[in-house]
Write a protein that holds these residues in place. Structure first.
Motif, PDB file in Angstrom:
ATOM      1  N   THR A 359      44.192  62.807 -57.555  1.00 50.39           N
ATOM      2  CA  THR A 359      43.296  61.665 -57.407  1.00 50.39           C
ATOM      3  C   THR A 359      42.685  61.685 -56.010  1.00 50.39           C
ATOM      4  O   THR A 359      43.383  61.911 -55.017  1.00 50.39           O
ATOM      5  N   LEU A 360      41.382  61.463 -55.972  1.00 48.01           N
ATOM      6  CA  LEU A 360      40.655  61.302 -54.706  1.00 48.01           C
ATOM      7  C   LEU A 360      40.072  59.901 -54.704  1.00 48.01           C
ATOM      8  O   LEU A 360      39.321  59.526 -55.610  1.00 48.01           O
ATOM      9  N   THR A 361      40.405  59.109 -53.688  1.00 48.29           N
ATOM     10  CA  THR A 361      39.921  57.735 -53.590  1.00 48.29           C
ATOM     11  C   THR A 361      38.963  57.632 -52.419  1.00 48.29           C
ATOM     12  O   THR A 361      39.303  58.003 -51.287  1.00 48.29           O
ATOM     13  N   LEU A 362      37.762  57.167 -52.725  1.00 52.43           N
ATOM     14  CA  LEU A 362      36.752  56.889 -51.694  1.00 52.43           C
ATOM     15  C   LEU A 362      36.851  55.404 -51.388  1.00 52.43           C
ATOM     16  O   LEU A 362      36.418  54.557 -52.184  1.00 52.43           O
ATOM     17  N   THR A 363      37.444  55.070 -50.244  1.00 51.59           N
ATOM     18  CA  THR A 363      37.820  53.683 -49.968  1.00 51.59           C
ATOM     19  C   THR A 363      36.630  52.778 -49.753  1.00 51.59           C
ATOM     20  O   THR A 363      36.676  51.597 -50.102  1.00 51.59           O
ATOM     21  N   HIS A 364      35.571  53.283 -49.162  1.00 54.10           N
ATOM     22  CA  HIS A 364      34.397  52.453 -48.867  1.00 54.10           C
ATOM     23  C   HIS A 364      33.177  53.333 -49.022  1.00 54.10           C
ATOM     24  O   HIS A 364      32.830  54.107 -48.130  1.00 54.10           O
ATOM     25  N   LEU A 365      32.527  53.229 -50.178  1.00 55.17           N
ATOM     26  CA  LEU A 365      31.424  54.130 -50.487  1.00 55.17           C
ATOM     27  C   LEU A 365      30.261  53.937 -49.520  1.00 55.17           C
ATOM     28  O   LEU A 365      29.897  52.812 -49.181  1.00 55.17           O
ATOM     29  N   ASN A 366      29.738  55.037 -49.076  1.00 58.42           N
ATOM     30  CA  ASN A 366      28.471  55.079 -48.354  1.00 58.42           C
ATOM     31  C   ASN A 366      27.655  56.224 -48.922  1.00 58.42           C
ATOM     32  O   ASN A 366      28.171  57.075 -49.654  1.00 58.42           O
ATOM     33  N   LYS A 367      26.380  56.246 -48.555  1.00 60.04           N
ATOM     34  CA  LYS A 367      25.521  57.290 -49.105  1.00 60.04           C
ATOM     35  C   LYS A 367      25.946  58.673 -48.630  1.00 60.04           C
ATOM     36  O   LYS A 367      25.610  59.672 -49.277  1.00 60.04           O
ATOM     37  N   GLU A 368      26.692  58.735 -47.519  1.00 56.94           N
ATOM     38  CA  GLU A 368      27.231  60.027 -47.098  1.00 56.94           C
ATOM     39  C   GLU A 368      28.208  60.583 -48.116  1.00 56.94           C
ATOM     40  O   GLU A 368      28.444  61.798 -48.162  1.00 56.94           O
ATOM     41  N   ASP A 369      28.786  59.716 -48.958  1.00 59.01           N
ATOM     42  CA  ASP A 369      29.759  60.154 -49.955  1.00 59.01           C
ATOM     43  C   ASP A 369      29.098  60.716 -51.197  1.00 59.01           C
ATOM     44  O   ASP A 369      29.798  61.196 -52.096  1.00 59.01           O
ATOM     45  N   GLU A 370      27.774  60.638 -51.296  1.00 56.09           N
ATOM     46  CA  GLU A 370      27.097  61.182 -52.470  1.00 56.09           C
ATOM     47  C   GLU A 370      27.128  62.699 -52.428  1.00 56.09           C
ATOM     48  O   GLU A 370      26.980  63.311 -51.365  1.00 56.09           O
ATOM     49  N   GLY A 371      27.312  63.314 -53.563  1.00 52.45           N
ATOM     50  CA  GLY A 371      27.321  64.766 -53.610  1.00 52.45           C
ATOM     51  C   GLY A 371      28.109  65.283 -54.797  1.00 52.45           C
ATOM     52  O   GLY A 371      28.584  64.531 -55.657  1.00 52.45           O
ATOM     53  N   LEU A 372      28.249  66.609 -54.838  1.00 53.82           N
ATOM     54  CA  LEU A 372      28.969  67.279 -55.906  1.00 53.82           C
ATOM     55  C   LEU A 372      30.432  67.410 -55.491  1.00 53.82           C
ATOM     56  O   LEU A 372      30.748  68.102 -54.516  1.00 53.82           O
ATOM     57  N   TYR A 373      31.322  66.757 -56.220  1.00 58.80           N
ATOM     58  CA  TYR A 373      32.751  66.773 -55.910  1.00 58.80           C
ATOM     59  C   TYR A 373      33.441  67.815 -56.799  1.00 58.80           C
ATOM     60  O   TYR A 373      33.195  67.871 -58.013  1.00 58.80           O
ATOM     61  N   THR A 374      34.267  68.611 -56.148  1.00 58.84           N
ATOM     62  CA  THR A 374      34.953  69.706 -56.845  1.00 58.84           C
ATOM     63  C   THR A 374      36.448  69.585 -56.600  1.00 58.84           C
ATOM     64  O   THR A 374      36.888  69.431 -55.456  1.00 58.84           O
ATOM     65  N   VAL A 390      28.615  62.642 -57.854  1.00 56.02           N
ATOM     66  CA  VAL A 390      28.812  61.220 -57.566  1.00 56.02           C
ATOM     67  C   VAL A 390      27.550  60.704 -56.894  1.00 56.02           C
ATOM     68  O   VAL A 390      27.096  61.264 -55.887  1.00 56.02           O
ATOM     69  N   PHE A 391      26.961  59.675 -57.462  1.00 50.84           N
ATOM     70  CA  PHE A 391      25.760  59.057 -56.913  1.00 50.84           C
ATOM     71  C   PHE A 391      26.133  57.720 -56.280  1.00 50.84           C
ATOM     72  O   PHE A 391      26.895  56.946 -56.867  1.00 50.84           O
ATOM     73  N   VAL A 392      25.595  57.459 -55.119  1.00 50.42           N
ATOM     74  CA  VAL A 392      25.866  56.208 -54.408  1.00 50.42           C
ATOM     75  C   VAL A 392      24.550  55.498 -54.178  1.00 50.42           C
ATOM     76  O   VAL A 392      23.667  56.023 -53.494  1.00 50.42           O
ATOM     77  N   ARG A 393      24.410  54.340 -54.781  1.00 49.34           N
ATOM     78  CA  ARG A 393      23.194  53.551 -54.615  1.00 49.34           C
ATOM     79  C   ARG A 393      23.322  52.642 -53.396  1.00 49.34           C
ATOM     80  O   ARG A 393      24.413  52.314 -52.954  1.00 49.34           O
ATOM     81  N   ASP A 394      22.154  52.203 -52.897  1.00 49.99           N
ATOM     82  CA  ASP A 394      22.154  51.285 -51.757  1.00 49.99           C
ATOM     83  C   ASP A 394      22.756  49.952 -52.158  1.00 49.99           C
ATOM     84  O   ASP A 394      22.570  49.469 -53.292  1.00 49.99           O
ATOM     85  N   ALA A 395      23.443  49.333 -51.215  1.00 51.25           N
ATOM     86  CA  ALA A 395      23.899  47.963 -51.436  1.00 51.25           C
ATOM     87  C   ALA A 395      22.693  47.026 -51.418  1.00 51.25           C
ATOM     88  O   ALA A 395      21.626  47.362 -50.898  1.00 51.25           O
ATOM     89  N   ASP A 396      22.871  45.855 -52.026  1.00 47.53           N
ATOM     90  CA  ASP A 396      21.784  44.884 -52.039  1.00 47.53           C
ATOM     91  C   ASP A 396      21.384  44.534 -50.610  1.00 47.53           C
ATOM     92  O   ASP A 396      22.231  44.291 -49.743  1.00 47.53           O
ATOM     93  N   ALA A 397      20.075  44.542 -50.382  1.00 45.15           N
ATOM     94  CA  ALA A 397      19.587  44.250 -49.034  1.00 45.15           C
ATOM     95  C   ALA A 397      19.875  42.799 -48.670  1.00 45.15           C
ATOM     96  O   ALA A 397      19.813  41.901 -49.515  1.00 45.15           O
ATOM     97  N   GLU A 398      20.211  42.599 -47.404  1.00 47.29           N
ATOM     98  CA  GLU A 398      20.454  41.237 -46.933  1.00 47.29           C
ATOM     99  C   GLU A 398      19.156  40.435 -46.894  1.00 47.29           C
ATOM    100  O   GLU A 398      19.173  39.213 -47.022  1.00 47.29           O
ATOM    101  N   VAL A 399      18.041  41.116 -46.704  1.00 46.11           N
ATOM    102  CA  VAL A 399      16.720  40.487 -46.711  1.00 46.11           C
ATOM    103  C   VAL A 399      15.899  41.163 -47.798  1.00 46.11           C
ATOM    104  O   VAL A 399      15.855  42.392 -47.865  1.00 46.11           O
ATOM    105  N   GLU A 400      15.272  40.378 -48.647  1.00 44.85           N
ATOM    106  CA  GLU A 400      14.485  40.938 -49.732  1.00 44.85           C
ATOM    107  C   GLU A 400      13.358  41.797 -49.166  1.00 44.85           C
ATOM    108  O   GLU A 400      12.624  41.382 -48.284  1.00 44.85           O
ATOM    109  N   GLY A 401      13.243  43.007 -49.700  1.00 43.79           N
ATOM    110  CA  GLY A 401      12.211  43.917 -49.234  1.00 43.79           C
ATOM    111  C   GLY A 401      12.622  44.771 -48.065  1.00 43.79           C
ATOM    112  O   GLY A 401      11.834  45.614 -47.618  1.00 43.79           O
ATOM    113  N   ALA A 402      13.846  44.592 -47.550  1.00 47.50           N
ATOM    114  CA  ALA A 402      14.305  45.408 -46.424  1.00 47.50           C
ATOM    115  C   ALA A 402      14.662  46.810 -46.929  1.00 47.50           C
ATOM    116  O   ALA A 402      15.005  46.999 -48.092  1.00 47.50           O
TER     117      ALA A 402
END
Length: 1570
Positions: A359-374, A390-402
């Motif tokens: 098991t591999l646990t990614l404790t706090h996903l960031n876009k740096e964690d996106e990639g091909l895991y082997t 593994v695809f990592v989407r952006d978190a909801d922006a704190e300001v709309e349109g940011a």
């Protein structure tokens, strides 16, 4: 720990007694444990560093004999369950000290312990066990007490110094004792020790080859301990992979220090190698299993799939691993990779192995964690892998349109003075372009973040300055656009602000095989000024900063060297010091605040306590600006099907992209116009699988490239693709069709050269190469296919090597493009691999046909690979009709051609032909090539040929146009059918569907056949033969164009001069001083005379001839002939017929006009002018006037003005029309006259003339209009503009959202004075938008616009609501509409009745007060409030006690109002008279009609002075401050009498007992009856 101390450390001064006793204790405890594990079996204890070794005899031998026999060494190691866990290599047979690594005393203890063990096992197990345990326990307690005592003394000592001077302990980490390198044998254990001081207490981390060691990931392998500043790393059972350099890093808030040590693990050699250890056996349920020869089979099941997460979430990836056969205690090695990079445990990634599940646990996903895991599972038999994205989407922006958060923040260069921080731009910009980035820093050990740059930087690198040397920092980056700020990125790894040389010096340099390398520096000299810095250069330059780097000088002086940086604007010699306050400590520096676009020189000076040295050599001029360009847009995008939820997207890489970071891919459902990112981390490949798509939907894709300078433009949008599983290779037409026509061009002993034909369809993109496969054919049975080339070949010929002679082979070829590799061709014929020995050449290959026309075509080919015994000297071409038999082949040429192309003519239009080519050498004609595909001789519609052109500058060019181009089409120019790659003599320009080849300097070298082929078309091509004769012809035309005849600015023309004289003239572009002109009339040369006046101005090039007048004999042709050297030109003018007559008539008129001007006349006839005040000024300019000259103005034949005397200085007559209207329309006339004659001028201002005048007036009004403004009223929103003046005829149009407004009761427009307004009553959201007022002036009009939306609308609407509420409150508040008299004087005993009007909504509450106290209605004082409008106050019989101040107070929810009066009761004799009073709506007090005038004490009626208390309103209003005109003006009653006092006195005579109430108008009056 169970290892001995290496021999070279036994007598080291740091190897103290405590160290030795610890090792001995570990040795004894291990032997004790070993005896427990082997209970019940015959044990052969060896000095093998604590490993248990058992023989094959096992329990049987121990039962047969009470005396242990010497067992045959088996070298097998077992655990407590008697399971084989490994093997042991016998000890090295050397000296006793070297073998055991123990002192004499320790060796004796070991022997005694071993003897006790053997004695206990054979005779008295229980007693000896107890005695051994007692001894071990005593020794352990004694050693433990010693350690506790020593640690306590150390701790007390440290605490004493902390209490004495706490601040002095704040210092960076320091290694008091550094770890020592070790050399150990395999299976030994080793421990590295170090002692670290520092305050605050440092954090210690151990590294192996710069990778942090985590004991959790390797259970039992590593053990870390930290006690009282003593830190240790224990490595259990060393193997050869543990040979490495180990680093221990200590870090606190004051800095970071590192120390290094090497561990070398050696294997046994010599006599042990002669006999390999026999296979070991383990007793299992199914019987013994041999380790040697076992092949482990690994299966990965229950796999994780393509996963999607969002920033901030936690994600776990896991697989179940099944290994067969399953050996007890055998564990595989588990490794996790991301994008082929091995992952190590950290706070972001946790790795867990449960024995059957990884098991591999990614404790706090960031876009740096996106990639091909082997997942890689490694056993002794190999390894198995499994991968998923593994695809990592952006978190909801704190300001709309940011925008999305940046990613991959890292530190590129760390120094004492600055650290360069780099990052990658996000894929999501929030819908608005990113304007830049902010970099934040935080000192390690704190939680305070500081923003490093005041203004956002667009470049994805930034040098952070203002750091404290020696301290460690982490960084993060935020993106910003016009909508707001993004979330911060993941923080970078900590980095210390110190010079790299200092960092390296602190860490030291060591090599595991040769020992430590100590780096020393030459001791600096005392009192020496440092020399010049060396190798100064600009390492990085952007528009925001420039980074300099240099090398320290050779002569440094006594103290440390620091630096001053100076700059100078290029072209000047004014040097300015940049760091004026503090010198730079490190040989690198970042400069800010440089002017973008300017060029600078830089230099550096060294300084120390002895002084400032000479400057370095200045740098070359450096222009401030981004040296790195944004990459160009990627090329064509080709999607292909993959699965039900994914599509493979391929694209052409960006051309000339520098420092490319990668690509972002976006997808959109067709016709949705909504683009979503497919990846949030840039990918460097040009192929990507986009997951998470909706099955069955049609998608299009686009790609853009990114580097540090920014993101490129988007690529062209791909063709739509439907998301569904691919069947048979994905989307049809994406990858190429298979090649065909495989043939052999040459064959030698071990290789064959193959050729093939291009696929009939290349797919969705150009073919990038071919792959060749081969297989051996034995007795007609084909074998397995093998790859002949790993890298694609671009040519359609390839040599297949490593074949076997006299073997038969088959071949197949696959074409590849950007979308992938196509399906293979059909297997070729079976070819025998044998060396060709024939004398004639082999077959030509790669035949191509271009320029197909109805009667001709061009055939191209490549020469044979096999030339035969002699060189090739020519080629023969054969032709036949496609459907003709083989006997129909005939030759095209009777003489061999040396070139590799030929134009075949005299074809029959519409006929289909095939061709072949044969090569010839001295030995003869070789084998014919493969036959071409059938080609019909047809000129395709729209076919164009190459056209040669010579422009006005004499430039010769070949031009070709193609109407069938596609976006991928390219124009390929060739000379003699070889592509032109060298462009020194030619310049090729291509625009849209046209291409042009320009000859730079035409000459003999350019002779040849030029052809142009357009790719991605149906063979569009053409050629042009540039022969010697053609070159000569074109050069002549070029010369004529380059040196033309004398150019003329204007041809020969005629004009009339004063007195009707006729002027013939023309103007030449340029003529030399030697230029000559011949004047010709009707083929006769004329010369200067009284009739003809000639002139030639050589400066201006104007040639003219003037005639006094025209006579009928002058009708004919006039010619000017020009000659300047070899250049000639002429221009003629024909004056005959009506043209001549008209000119002659005009000449006569001008002559008469001249005489007219001898008297008073108009120089400028009557016209008009509109002044800025919108007045119309009629004026005309007159000349040749004198004192008695008069001017008469008239309109429509009616005189309106007369100027009898005009001064000689007056030149302009004026008539002003102030406010023009339709009545001013008419015909105006001015007559000038005196004794010399008269002249008349007329101006018609009717119909169109009047319209034109008014349009000009309207234009002035429009230009004077002010910008549209917005204001609010109590009924809505008003838009208005002011003009300087207004005219009733002005036409304006109000528009909303570019459409004319339809006016209604809610939307109205109007004019007040000079204000034009648009009123919007009760506005709503539908009324938002752009408003405009258009002034119609007949010339397109003028618009003034205003945007009523957003904040402007919100502010106006809020103000309207406020005014509306205030108006409502003012309208509905409680009022005393008809006031009370100020003073009422009445005699005692009279009856008094006061009535007033009350208004308000809701109906007010009425309260009467006497002397500010509320009174109630009773028999004496009757209070009434009728119909909600009339309030009455009646006293039946007044007496002196009724005197006082009376008030009426009215109140509702919108406000309160009061009215006061003073009642004065006088003593007197009662009478029967009745006196009544009332007030009208304006507050005027009048007497009632039933009061006799002779009974009145005073005969006047006056205005009552409104005396009201302050009104209390619920809503304030601006209108409350206004006083109505009705309240400010007095109005005289009907009898015309006005009260001279504000008091009313009632006469005591003739007052009836019962009061009489006169008639009244309830709406407007209040009645007071006495």
């Amino acid at each position: 720990m169970s290892g001995s101390i290496p021999f070279y450390q036994k007598h080291h001064r740091h190897y103290d007694r405590s160290y030795r006793s610890t090792e001995a204790e570990s040795k004894m405890s291990h032997y004790t444990a070993s005896s427990r594990y082997a209970a019940g079996s015959s044990i052969s204890s060896t000095r093998s560093r604590g490993l248990n070794v058992s023989s094959h005899s096992g329990l049987e031998e121990s039962k047969l004999s009470p005396v242990p026999k010497r067992a045959k060494p088996s070298y097998l190691a077992v655990d407590k369950e008697n399971q084989i866990i490994g093997y042991v290599v016998p000890i090295f047979r050397g000296s006793q000290g070297f073998t055991t690594g123990l002192s004499d005393t320790e060796e004796t203890r070991v022997r005694e312990t071993a003897a006790y063990m053997a004695h206990r096992n054979l005779f008295a197990k229980g007693l000896e066990m107890e005695r051994s345990e007692v001894i071990s326990r005593k020794e352990a307690m004694r050693e433990s007490a010693e350690r506790i005592s020593l640690n306590k003394r150390i701790h007390d000592h440290e605490e004493h110094f902390k209490r004495m001077n706490e601040d002095s302990l704040m210092h960076p980490p320091e290694f008091v004792i550094k770890p020592r390198s070790h050399t150990v044998w395999e299976k030994q254990c080793v421990r590295l020790h170090c002692t670290v001081s520092g305050w605050p207490d440092p954090r210690v981390i151990w590294y192996k080859n710069n990778v942090a060691i985590d004991p959790i990931t390797s259970p039992g392998k590593y053990k870390l301990e930290s006690r009282y500043s003593v830190h240790s790393l224990e490595i259990n059972k060393c193997d050869f992979d543990d040979t490495a350099q180990y680093r221990v890093s200590a870090m606190n808030s004051q800095g970071e220090q590192s120390a290094f040590a090497s561990i070398v693990v050696k294997r046994f050699k010599g006599e042990v190698d002669e006999a390999l250890p026999p296979p070991r056996w383990t007793v299992a349920k199914d019987g013994p299993i041999s380790e040697y020869g076992i092949t482990f089979q690994t299966h990965i099941v229950d796999k994780f799939g393509v996963s999607f997460g969002r920033e901030g979430e936690t994600m776990s990836l896991g697989c179940t691993v099944i290994i067969y056969p399953a050996l007890h205690r055998y564990q595989p090695e588990i490794q996790w990779y991301r994008d082929d990079v091995l992952l190590t445990p950290s706070k972001w990634t946790h790795v867990h192995w449960s024995g059957d599940r990884a098991t591999l646990t990614l404790t706090h996903l960031n876009k740096e964690d996106e990639g091909l895991y082997t997942l890689r599972v490694i056993t002794k038999s190999g390894y198995e892998t499994y991968s998923a994205y593994v695809f990592v989407r952006d978190a909801d922006a704190e300001v709309e349109g940011a925008p999305g958060a940046p990613l991959d923040v890292r530190c590129l260069d760390a120094n004492k003075d600055y650290i360069i921080v780099a990052w990658k731009q996000p894929a999501v910009d929030g819908g608005n372009p990113i304007v830049g980035y902010f970099v934040d820093r935080c000192e390690v050990g704190t939680t305070h973040w500081f923003q490093c740059n005041d203004t956002p930087v667009k470049f994805a690198r930034f040098p952070v300055t203002g750091l404290v040397e020696g301290r460690s920092y982490i960084f993060r980056v935020r993106a910003v656009n016009k909508s707001g700020m993004s979330r911060p990125s993941r923080v970078s790894e900590p980095v210390a602000a110190m010079d790299p040389a200092d960092r390296l010096r602190m860490r030291g340099t060591s090599a595991p095989w040769t020992g430590q390398i100590i780096v020393t520096e030459e001791e600096p000299a005392e009192g020496v000024v440092p020399g010049r810095p060396l190798d100064l250069q600009v390492t990085e330059a952007t528009k925001n900063y420039v980074v300099l780097s240099w090398k320290p000088p050779g002569e440094k002086g006594l103290e440390g060297v620091m630096y001053y940086v100076e700059k100078c604007v290029a072209g000047t010699d004014s040097w300015q010091r940049v760091n004026t306050e503090l010198p730079v400590k490190s040989p690198r520096f970042a400069l800010f605040d440089l002017a973008e676009g300017k060029s600078y020189h830089f230099r550096v000076r060294c300084c120390n306590a002895a002084g400032v040295g000479e400057p370095s050599e200045p740098t070359e001029a450096t222009t401030v600006g981004d040296k790195l360009d944004i990459p160009s847009a990627p090329g064509k995008v080709v999607p292909t099907r993959n699965t039900d939820t994914s599509v493979v997207v391929s694209w052409e890489a960006s051309s000339d992209a520098k420092e490319l970071v990668g690509y972002y891919i976006e997808a959109s459902i067709v016709d949705s116009d909504v683009w979503e990112p497919c990846n949030n981390k840039p990918v460097k490949a040009t192929r990507f699988i986009c997951h998470g798509l909706v099955t069955g939907e049609q998608y299009v894709f686009r790609v853009r490239a990114v580097n540090a300078a920014g993101l490129s433009q988007f690529s062209p949008v791909s063709e739509p693709v439907e998301v569904k599983a691919a069947i048979g290779g994905g989307i049809p037409h994406a990858s190429p069709a298979p090649p065909y026509g495989i043939s052999v061009l040459e064959c030698v002993r071990d290789s064959m050269v193959l050729a093939w034909k291009q696929p009939t369809f290349i797919g969705g993109a150009d073919i990038t190469g071919y792959f060749v496969d081969y297989r051996e054919v034995i007795d007609g049975v084909p074998g397995k296919w093998h790859e002949a080339n790993i890298k694609a070949v671009s040519e359609r010929a390839y040599r297949v090597s490593d074949l076997q002679e006299n073997k038969k082979y088959q071949f197949q070829v696959r074409a590849a493009n950007m979308a992938g590799v196509g399906i293979p061709s059909l297997p070729s014929e079976t070819f025998l691999c044998e060396e060709w020995t024939i004398a004639v050449p082999g077959p030509p290959h790669d035949l191509q046909i271009t320029e197909v026309r109805g009667d001709s075509l061009v055939l191209l080919w490549k020469p044979p690979v096999y030339q035969g015994r002699d060189p090739i000297n020519g080629f023969y071409i054969d032709i036949k009709e496609a459907d003709a038999p083989e006997e129909a082949w005939r030759g095209v040429n009777t003489k061999a051609v040396e070139k590799q192309f030929i134009k075949i003519k005299n074809l029959k239009e519409g006929e289909t032909y095939v061709f072949r080519v044969r090569a010839q050498n001295k030995a003869g004609v070789g084998k014919a090539s493969d036959v071409t595909e059938p080609i019909p001789a047809v000129t395709k519609p729209g076919t164009k040929e190459i056209v040669v052109e010579v422009d006005d500058e004499g430039v010769i060019s070949l031009n070709f146009e193609c109407c069938d181009t596609t976006p991928d089409s390219k124009f390929v120019w060739s000379k003699n059918y070889e592509e032109i790659t060298e462009s020194s003599r030619l310049t090729i320009e291509t625009k849209a569907n046209k291409s042009k080849t320009v000859f730079n300097t035409p000459g003999e070298e350019d002779i040849g056949i030029y052809s142009c082929l357009v790719t991605h078309t149906d063979g569009a091509s053409s050629s042009y033969t540039f022969s010697t004769e053609e070159l000569k012809r074109l050069l002549e035309i070029s010369h004529d164009h380059k040196y033309p005849i004398i150019p003329l600015k204007s041809e020969l023309a005629v004009e009339l001069l004063e007195k009707g004289r006729v002027r013939f003239w023309l103007q030449a572009e340029q003529m030399s001083a030697n230029g000559k002109i011949d004047y010709v009339f009707n083929d006769n040369v004329i010369s200067q005379s009284e009739k003809y006046k000639m002139n030639f101005d050589k400066n201006s090039g104007i040639i003219e001839m003037v005639m006094e007048s025209l006579t009928p004999g002058d009708e004919g042709t006039f010619t000017f002939q020009l000659k300047d050297g070899k250049a000639t030109n002429q221009s003629s003018l024909v004056l005959i017929g009506d043209v001549f007559k008209q000119l002659q008539k005009e000449s006569e008129f001008q002559r008469k006009e001249y005489f007219r001007k001898q008297g008073p006349h108009f120089i400028e006839y009557l016209g008009y002018e509109v002044t800025p005040e919108c007045c119309v000024l009629l004026k005309c300019k007159v000349g040749n006037i004198k004192k008695d000259t008069s001017a008469l103005w008239s309109k429509d034949k009616h005189q309106i003005k007369a100027d009898e005397q005009l001064g000689f200085t007056e030149g302009v007559l004026k008539l002003e029309i102030a406010q023009i209207s339709k009545k001013d329309s008419g015909v105006y006339e001015v007559v000038l006259k005196d004794d010399r004659g008269q002249d008349t001028s007329t101006l018609s201002l009717v119909d169109q003339g009047f319209k034109d005048l008014m349009n000009e007036v309207f234009s002035y009004i429009a230009k004077s209009s002010t910008p549209l403004k917005i204001t609010s009223t109590d009924v809505g929103i008003r838009l208005y503009t002011f003009v300087s003046c207004y005219n009733d005829l002005l036409q304006v149009t109000w528009q909303h959202k570019d459409s004319a407004i339809a006016f209604s009761d809610r939307i109205k427009s109007g004019v007040v004075g000079e204000q034009l307004w648009l009123q919007i009553n009760d506005p709503t959201e539908k009324d938002t938008g752009k408003y405009a007022i258009e002034f119609n002036d007949g010339k397109g009009g003028l618009q003034r616009t205003v945007e009523l939306s957003g904040q402007a609308f919100d502010d106006a609407f809020a103000e309207f609501q406020r005014l509306k509420a205030a108006a409502t409150a003012e309208k509905n508040r409680a009022r005393v509409a008809g006031g009370l008299p100020d003073v009422v004087t009445i005699q005692e005993g009279k009856a008094l009745n006061l009535t007033c009007n009350i208004s308000g909504n809701p109906v007010p509450e009425v309260t009467w007060l006497k002397n500010d106290r509320e009174i109630t209605s009773d028999e004496h004082c009757i209070l009434k409030f009728e119909s909600g409008k009339f309030a009455s106050f009646t006293i039946t019989g007044v007496n002196t006690s009724d005197s006082g101040k009376y008030s009426i107070l009215v109140k509702n929810k919108y406000g309160t109002e009061s009215g006061d009066l003073t009642l004065d009761v006088t003593e007197g004799t009662p009478d029967l008279g009745v006196t009544s009073y009332w007030t009208d709506a304006e507050g005027n007090v009048v007497f009632g009609p039933n009061t006799p005038k002779d009974k009145l004490k005073t005969s006047v009626v006056g205005k009552k002075s409104q005396k009201r208390k302050d009104s209390i309103s619920q809503k304030a209003s601006v209108e409350n401050q206004d006083v109505s005109k009705a309240e400010q003006c007095s109005e005289q009653p009907e009898d015309g009498k006005v009260l001279s006092d504000q008091s009313v006195i009632a006469d005591s005579s003739n007052v009836p007992a019962d009061p009489v109430e006169p008639e009244r108008e309830p709406e407007t009056q209040t009645e007071i009856t006495e």
